[in-house]
Design an enzyme around this catalytic site. Structure first.
Site, mmCIF file in Angstrom:
data_model
loop_
_atom_site.group_PDB
_atom_site.id
_atom_site.type_symbol
_atom_site.label_atom_id
_atom_site.label_comp_id
_atom_site.label_asym_id
_atom_site.label_seq_id
_atom_site.Cartn_x
_atom_site.Cartn_y
_atom_site.Cartn_z
ATOM 1 N N LYS A 128 45.783 45.602 39.352
ATOM 2 C CA LYS A 128 45.155 46.336 38.615
ATOM 3 C C LYS A 128 44.112 47.043 39.316
ATOM 4 O O LYS A 128 43.580 46.735 40.316
ATOM 5 C CB LYS A 128 44.252 45.555 37.394
ATOM 6 C CG LYS A 128 43.923 46.279 36.220
ATOM 7 C CD LYS A 128 45.390 46.430 35.259
ATOM 8 C CE LYS A 128 45.236 46.913 33.914
ATOM 9 N NZ LYS A 128 46.275 46.705 32.991
HETATM 10 N N1 GLU Z 1 48.495 49.307 31.914
HETATM 11 C C1 GLU Z 1 49.545 48.650 31.177
HETATM 12 C C2 GLU Z 1 49.502 47.163 31.062
HETATM 13 O O1 GLU Z 1 48.448 46.497 31.001
HETATM 14 C C3 GLU Z 1 51.018 48.983 32.098
HETATM 15 C C4 GLU Z 1 50.884 48.640 33.365
HETATM 16 C C5 GLU Z 1 52.114 49.318 34.208
HETATM 17 O O2 GLU Z 1 52.885 50.155 33.678
HETATM 18 O O3 GLU Z 1 52.315 49.213 35.317
HETATM 19 O O4 GLU Z 1 50.599 46.588 31.028
#
Ligand code: GLU
Length: 438
Positions: A128
């Site tokens: 993240k």
């Molecule tokens: N931000 C989204 C999540 O928390 C998508 C992450 C992604 O597609 O890599 O799952």
């Protein structure tokens, strides 16, 4: 093991990871993520070494992002990229632009990505990113400069075979386009697979924009079906009317549900006979908030969470259902569109009141599933129809849902405990099979 075998507070579980007092929302999110891991580790019988490895991120990078404001001033904000685990494949996870984001929050979110990818069976680890800015206070050009400079700083970490960012709170297709361009400019050629959630003109997948919300609908309908409840007329309240919440409301209304209340940062509105979600979305797009929508009555944020509805969809930020308000939650089903909306202290209260929670790592996995489909299309220089993407999304979501529901029924676990047991178990297994180097 049954649910009663688990301690009910974060501090009650024996963990090799020292608990530092959680003061920021991010630190509370990390404590929650670690508590869930400790529960899963104990259920799976993982040893302390494995637990310690899974509780700590593989790599964390904190960077300074200097940004030139339109008036010439130079401001410096902080950004992070955390790769929590790489045992099952490249790191995967979104980038959040939010003023309150910090390293602890990004670490928690990266950890949840690891379990989410493992749970739905896509070949990724978890990551993240976060930048502590409020995008609403920046011009488009300032946002572009922040994005490009942040990406430049995390450049050594990311790449289509290393770590693949995507949208999260406060970022969108345009942000992903800038990321793709910045990375490609440095590489000297176009690298669409470095990021997902791109505009389709740059290799984005059909169906990615609404994917998280579609996944929320699939999860909600699966959960309703398991209680032999038809979606027709089922009442729904949605907390958060951003990218995930607004489309989740729309898709649930399309499936026959009656969306009676929604909220966003500006306010909340209620209409017991059902809101016209399309009209509400138009109002929010025009005015910036659901507040003031004509065909509904105003409501407080707290009241929305406590409405007597069939389905409550928290679709904003972490820590909104807590031990304080959980006793007053009257929804039959909570479907977590957001990451970490329910605290570990609230979970047993909801379970004790017979409320089923479809956990974040299952309910909101539609986004990363279609991200994976986008990345596969990019690496093959090929594209699938919207129908093919939808079918694959449905398949992966329903398989994961079935596995979680079965384990939950077999072992007397909540859906969250079952989902974490599966996700953590798969990562531990991958780690064990690879062995330790050196
Ligand atoms: N931000 C989204 C999540 O928390 C998508 C992450 C992604 O597609 O890599 O799952």
């Amino acid at each position: 093991m049954t649910i009663t075998d688990f301690p009910t507070t974060a501090s009650g579980v024996r963990s090799p990871i020292p608990d530092s007092p959680a003061t920021t929302p991010g630190e509370r999110a990390l404590a929650a993520a670690r508590f869930q891991l400790a529960e899963a580790s104990r259920f799976l019988g993982l040893d302390d070494g494995m637990h310690r490895m899974l509780a700590t991120p593989r790599r964390s990078l904190t960077v300074s992002v200097p940004v030139r404001r339109e008036d010439g001033r130079l401001e410096v904000v902080q950004g992070h990229r955390v790769q929590h685990n790489l045992s099952r494949g490249p790191a995967k996870g979104g980038i959040r632009f939010h003023p309150a984001t910090d390293l602890a929050e990004v670490t928690a979110l990266a950890m949840w990505m690891t379990w989410k990818c493992a749970l739905v069976g896509i070949p990724y680890g978890g990551a993240k990113g976060g930048v502590a800015v409020d995008p609403a206070t920046l011009t488009t050009r300032e946002l572009e400069r922040v994005t490009r400079r942040y990406v430049n700083e995390i450049l050594p970490l990311i790449g289509p075979e290393k770590d693949i960012p995507a949208p999260d709170v406060g970022t969108d297709e345009q942000t992903m386009a800038w990321i793709m361009d910045t990375y490609s400019a440095n590489a000297g050629y176009s690298v669409p697979g470095v990021v997902t959630g791109k505009p389709t003109a740059l290799g984005g997948s059909l169906g990615r924009a609404g994917a998280t919300s579609r996944g929320v609908r699939i999860a909600a309908l699966q959960a309703l079906a398991r209680t032999r409840r038809s979606p027709e007329g089922a009442t729904v309240a949605v907390q958060g009317f951003g990218k995930v919440g607004a489309l989740a409301a729309q898709y649930l209304a399309d499936a026959g549900c009656r969306v009676v209340a929604v909220s966003d940062a500006g306010g909340a509105v209620v209409r017991p006979s059902g809101l016209d979600v399309a009209a509400l979305r138009a109002h929010a797009a025009e005015t910036g908030s659901v507040r003031g929508y004509r065909d509904a009555d105003p409501l407080s944020h707290d009241e929305l969470l406590e409405l007597d509805v069939d389905v409550l969809v928290p679709a904003a930020l972490e820590g909104v259902i807590t031990e304080d308000n959980a006793p007053r939650v009257r929804a039959r089903l909570v479907v977590e569109g957001a990451n970490g909306p329910t605290t570990p202290e609230a979970d047993p209260i909801l379970a004790g009141n017979g409320i089923t929670v479809v956990p974040d790592i299952l309910a909101n996995a539609g986004g990363v599933i279609v991200s994976y489909l986008e990345w596969v299309q990019n690496t093959q220089a090929y594209s699938w129809s919207a129908g093919e993407v939808e079918m694959k999304l449905r398949d992966l979501m329903e398989n994961a849902f079935r596995a979680v529901a079965e384990l939950s029924a077999e072992r007397g676990l909540t859906l969250r405990q079952a989902a974490h047991a599966i996700g953590v178990g798969r990562v531990a297994e991958a780690h064990r099979m690879r062995g330790l180097y050196p």
